[in-house]
Scaffold this motif. Structure first.
Motif, PDB file in Angstrom:
ATOM      1  N   HIS A 167       4.575  -0.803 -12.323  1.00 21.68           N
ATOM      2  CA  HIS A 167       3.415   0.054 -12.113  1.00 21.68           C
ATOM      3  C   HIS A 167       3.745   1.182 -11.124  1.00 21.68           C
ATOM      4  N   ALA A 168       3.102   2.299 -11.308  1.00 21.08           N
ATOM      5  CA  ALA A 168       3.250   3.392 -10.355  1.00 21.08           C
ATOM      6  C   ALA A 168       2.689   2.967  -8.998  1.00 21.08           C
ATOM      7  N   LEU A 169       3.377   3.368  -7.935  1.00 18.50           N
ATOM      8  CA  LEU A 169       2.887   3.071  -6.593  1.00 18.50           C
ATOM      9  C   LEU A 169       1.601   3.862  -6.337  1.00 18.50           C
ATOM     10  N   VAL A 170       0.677   3.251  -5.619  1.00 16.87           N
ATOM     11  CA  VAL A 170      -0.629   3.867  -5.383  1.00 16.87           C
ATOM     12  C   VAL A 170      -0.759   4.203  -3.903  1.00 16.87           C
ATOM     13  N   PRO A 171      -0.872   5.479  -3.554  1.00 19.09           N
ATOM     14  CA  PRO A 171      -1.007   5.831  -2.137  1.00 19.09           C
ATOM     15  C   PRO A 171      -2.335   5.340  -1.582  1.00 19.09           C
ATOM     16  N   PRO A 172      -2.360   4.987  -0.308  1.00 18.32           N
ATOM     17  CA  PRO A 172      -3.609   4.502   0.292  1.00 18.32           C
ATOM     18  C   PRO A 172      -4.562   5.642   0.580  1.00 18.32           C
ATOM     19  N   ASP A 173      -5.798   5.284   0.851  1.00 21.90           N
ATOM     20  CA  ASP A 173      -6.789   6.269   1.264  1.00 21.90           C
ATOM     21  C   ASP A 173      -6.658   6.614   2.738  1.00 21.90           C
ATOM     22  N   ALA A 174      -6.097   5.702   3.511  1.00 23.01           N
ATOM     23  CA  ALA A 174      -5.894   5.938   4.947  1.00 23.01           C
ATOM     24  C   ALA A 174      -4.823   4.979   5.443  1.00 23.01           C
ATOM     25  N   THR A 175      -4.162   5.350   6.504  1.00 19.19           N
ATOM     26  CA  THR A 175      -3.173   4.481   7.149  1.00 19.19           C
ATOM     27  C   THR A 175      -3.435   4.493   8.644  1.00 19.19           C
ATOM     28  N   ALA A 176      -3.343   3.340   9.268  1.00 20.65           N
ATOM     29  CA  ALA A 176      -3.560   3.214  10.704  1.00 20.65           C
ATOM     30  C   ALA A 176      -2.403   2.447  11.322  1.00 20.65           C
ATOM     31  N   ARG A 177      -2.172   2.671  12.583  1.00 17.85           N
ATOM     32  CA  ARG A 177      -1.111   1.986  13.318  1.00 17.85           C
ATOM     33  C   ARG A 177      -1.710   0.867  14.178  1.00 17.85           C
ATOM     34  N   TYR A 178      -1.008  -0.247  14.254  1.00 12.77           N
ATOM     35  CA  TYR A 178      -1.396  -1.290  15.206  1.00 12.77           C
ATOM     36  C   TYR A 178      -0.323  -1.492  16.263  1.00 12.77           C
TER      37      TYR A 178
ATOM     38  N   VAL B  90       2.125  -0.787  10.678  1.00 14.61           N
ATOM     39  CA  VAL B  90       1.096   0.046  10.061  1.00 14.61           C
ATOM     40  C   VAL B  90       0.295  -0.783   9.058  1.00 14.61           C
ATOM     41  N   ILE B  91      -0.901  -0.293   8.759  1.00 16.84           N
ATOM     42  CA  ILE B  91      -1.773  -0.900   7.754  1.00 16.84           C
ATOM     43  C   ILE B  91      -2.273   0.204   6.843  1.00 16.84           C
ATOM     44  N   ASP B  92      -2.123   0.018   5.534  1.00 18.71           N
ATOM     45  CA  ASP B  92      -2.683   0.936   4.546  1.00 18.71           C
ATOM     46  C   ASP B  92      -4.058   0.434   4.133  1.00 18.71           C
ATOM     47  N   PHE B  93      -5.000   1.355   4.028  1.00 17.16           N
ATOM     48  CA  PHE B  93      -6.367   1.003   3.644  1.00 17.16           C
ATOM     49  C   PHE B  93      -6.726   1.629   2.297  1.00 17.16           C
ATOM     50  N   TYR B  94      -7.393   0.832   1.469  1.00 13.52           N
ATOM     51  CA  TYR B  94      -7.864   1.264   0.158  1.00 13.52           C
ATOM     52  C   TYR B  94      -9.372   1.130   0.131  1.00 13.52           C
ATOM     53  N   ARG B  95     -10.025   2.233  -0.181  1.00 16.29           N
ATOM     54  CA  ARG B  95     -11.483   2.282  -0.148  1.00 16.29           C
ATOM     55  C   ARG B  95     -12.069   1.564  -1.364  1.00 16.29           C
ATOM     56  N   PRO B  96     -13.112   0.755  -1.163  1.00 16.96           N
ATOM     57  CA  PRO B  96     -13.688   0.027  -2.302  1.00 16.96           C
ATOM     58  C   PRO B  96     -14.424   0.949  -3.250  1.00 16.96           C
ATOM     59  N   ALA B  97     -14.323   0.651  -4.542  1.00 14.89           N
ATOM     60  CA  ALA B  97     -15.152   1.344  -5.518  1.00 14.89           C
ATOM     61  C   ALA B  97     -16.599   0.955  -5.293  1.00 14.89           C
TER      62      ALA B  97
ATOM     63  N   ASP C 166       4.838 -11.842  15.559  1.00 16.58           N
ATOM     64  CA  ASP C 166       4.177 -10.939  16.500  1.00 16.58           C
ATOM     65  C   ASP C 166       3.357  -9.899  15.748  1.00 16.58           C
ATOM     66  N   ASP C 167       3.968  -9.323  14.717  1.00 16.23           N
ATOM     67  CA  ASP C 167       3.311  -8.232  14.002  1.00 16.23           C
ATOM     68  C   ASP C 167       2.094  -8.703  13.226  1.00 16.23           C
ATOM     69  N   VAL C 168       2.227  -9.812  12.516  1.00 15.33           N
ATOM     70  CA  VAL C 168       1.092 -10.293  11.728  1.00 15.33           C
ATOM     71  C   VAL C 168      -0.078 -10.650  12.639  1.00 15.33           C
ATOM     72  N   ALA C 169       0.201 -11.316  13.753  1.00 14.89           N
ATOM     73  CA  ALA C 169      -0.870 -11.655  14.694  1.00 14.89           C
ATOM     74  C   ALA C 169      -1.537 -10.395  15.248  1.00 14.89           C
ATOM     75  N   ALA C 170      -0.729  -9.426  15.667  1.00 10.68           N
ATOM     76  CA  ALA C 170      -1.286  -8.199  16.246  1.00 10.68           C
ATOM     77  C   ALA C 170      -2.075  -7.406  15.212  1.00 10.68           C
ATOM     78  N   ALA C 171      -1.544  -7.311  13.997  1.00 11.05           N
ATOM     79  CA  ALA C 171      -2.224  -6.541  12.951  1.00 11.05           C
ATOM     80  C   ALA C 171      -3.583  -7.129  12.616  1.00 11.05           C
ATOM     81  N   LEU C 172      -3.637  -8.436  12.445  1.00  6.60           N
ATOM     82  CA  LEU C 172      -4.896  -9.052  12.036  1.00  6.60           C
ATOM     83  C   LEU C 172      -5.903  -9.108  13.184  1.00  6.60           C
ATOM     84  N   ASP C 173      -5.426  -9.195  14.414  1.00  4.12           N
ATOM     85  CA  ASP C 173      -6.352  -9.111  15.544  1.00  4.12           C
ATOM     86  C   ASP C 173      -6.982  -7.717  15.639  1.00  4.12           C
ATOM     87  N   ALA C 174      -6.192  -6.696  15.325  1.00  4.72           N
ATOM     88  CA  ALA C 174      -6.692  -5.322  15.421  1.00  4.72           C
ATOM     89  C   ALA C 174      -7.445  -4.881  14.175  1.00  4.72           C
ATOM     90  N   LEU C 175      -7.360  -5.665  13.112  1.00  6.84           N
ATOM     91  CA  LEU C 175      -7.831  -5.217  11.805  1.00  6.84           C
ATOM     92  C   LEU C 175      -9.302  -4.820  11.744  1.00  6.84           C
TER      93      LEU C 175
END
Length: 314
Positions: free
Chosen positions: A27-38, A45-52, A135-144
């Protein structure tokens, strides 16, 4: 969906397993609607996809934290999970695709083969980085929650309704993240309370480290993640979802019966451990399904995945 553990199923022909993988990665890669840093690192980084949505009056959508697989190796990043992330967003879910630090460069793909074998005779690079991956998974999900509201807007995402999901190695990380309140109090990843989740949906997860080590899942990736066999005994209790039970959090396992990348015996071992601890996870054994259809939006198996996530999220 049945909770019964299936009888061992012969692996699919190599050409069928290869076709399943090619479809999932085609499948073609799908760019996110937004990206944020934790964090400050390139992988934090975390990519965000906006809900339909169905209109201006639609209520905020549940948030799905998606942890990609790839044996915790750098050869696979969140990009290959972007079609799944976009597919979940099209189903009306807000999606956060989490990146995290992984093991060194690996030019060989994780392909369906006998555990421990390498198609070209070259051993893959080490899997995971201790303690960085955790470390990263814990930090990302705490900041999510805060990052999701900022990236998507409070009118689009309801951070009171959160589901963790992940495929393969990412399924392990989703289960582990949901169990951090069971880690020793001295652990840097310990939470004093359970995370506020609707539940976890783990897709072909590396859910039981003892069985995964025995089966040499992904060419011994579990021992690499733990820092090598010399550290396995000390670190297993801090990293193995099957050792962190009962969580008190709704858990669903989705696994194909012909998966020969992460054999279904690994999930079956986790289910036995959960039952022994007094919990009864929901288990969806998908007949004649391999490893990769679970993340392939064009497959019927992926439709089952979306259904399981939506049932918990809404």
């Amino acid at each position: 969906m049945t909770a019964a553990v299936p009888r061992p199923t012969p692996p699919p022909p190599a050409d069928r397993a290869a076709a399943e993988e090619a479809s999932a990665f085609g499948h073609a890669l799908v760019p996110p609607d937004a990206t944020a840093r934790y964090g400050d690192g390139p992988d934090q980084v975390i990519d965000f996809y906006r809900p339909a949505t169905t209109g201006s009056g639609a209520r905020p959508a549940p948030l799905v934290a998606l942890l990609h697989g790839g044996a915790w190796r750098a050869a696979y990043d969140r990009a290959h999970a972007s079609p799944l992330a976009a597919h979940l967003a099209a189903a009306g879910l807000a999606v956060a695709s989490v990146e995290y630090r992984r093991g060194g460069a690996d030019r060989t793909a994780i392909r369906p083969q006998t555990p421990g074998d390498h198609a070209d005779g070259i051993a893959p690079a080490p899997a995971g980085r201790w303690p960085d991956t955790f470390d990263d998974v814990a930090a990302a999900l705490d900041a999510l929650p805060a990052l999701a509201r900022e990236a998507l807007g409070a009118d689009s995402v309801d951070t009171r309704r959160v589901v963790y999901t992940g495929h393969s190695a990412g399924g392990h990380l989703a289960l582990w993240a949901a169990a951090r309140h069971l880690l020793p109090a001295a652990s840097p990843w310990h939470r004093s309370t359970p995370p506020a989740l609707r539940g976890v949906v783990a897709l072909a997860p590396v859910a039981d480290f003892t069985s995964a080590i025995r089966l040499r899942v992904c060419s011994g990736a579990v021992l690499d993640l733990l820092g090598g066999p010399d550290h396995a005994t000390d670190r297993l209790p801090h990293a193995d979802p099957a050792a962190l039970l009962p969580t008190g959090i709704a858990t669903t396992i989705v696994h194909g019966t012909t998966d020969n990348v992460v054999p279904p015996q690994v999930s079956a071992a986790f289910v036995r451990a959960a039952r022994a601890a007094g919990e009864e996870p929901t288990v969806a054994w998908l007949p004649d399904v391999g490893h990769f259809p679970l993340i392939d939006p064009s497959s019927g198996a992926c439709a089952a995945v979306v259904e399981e996530i939506a049932q918990l999220a809404w």
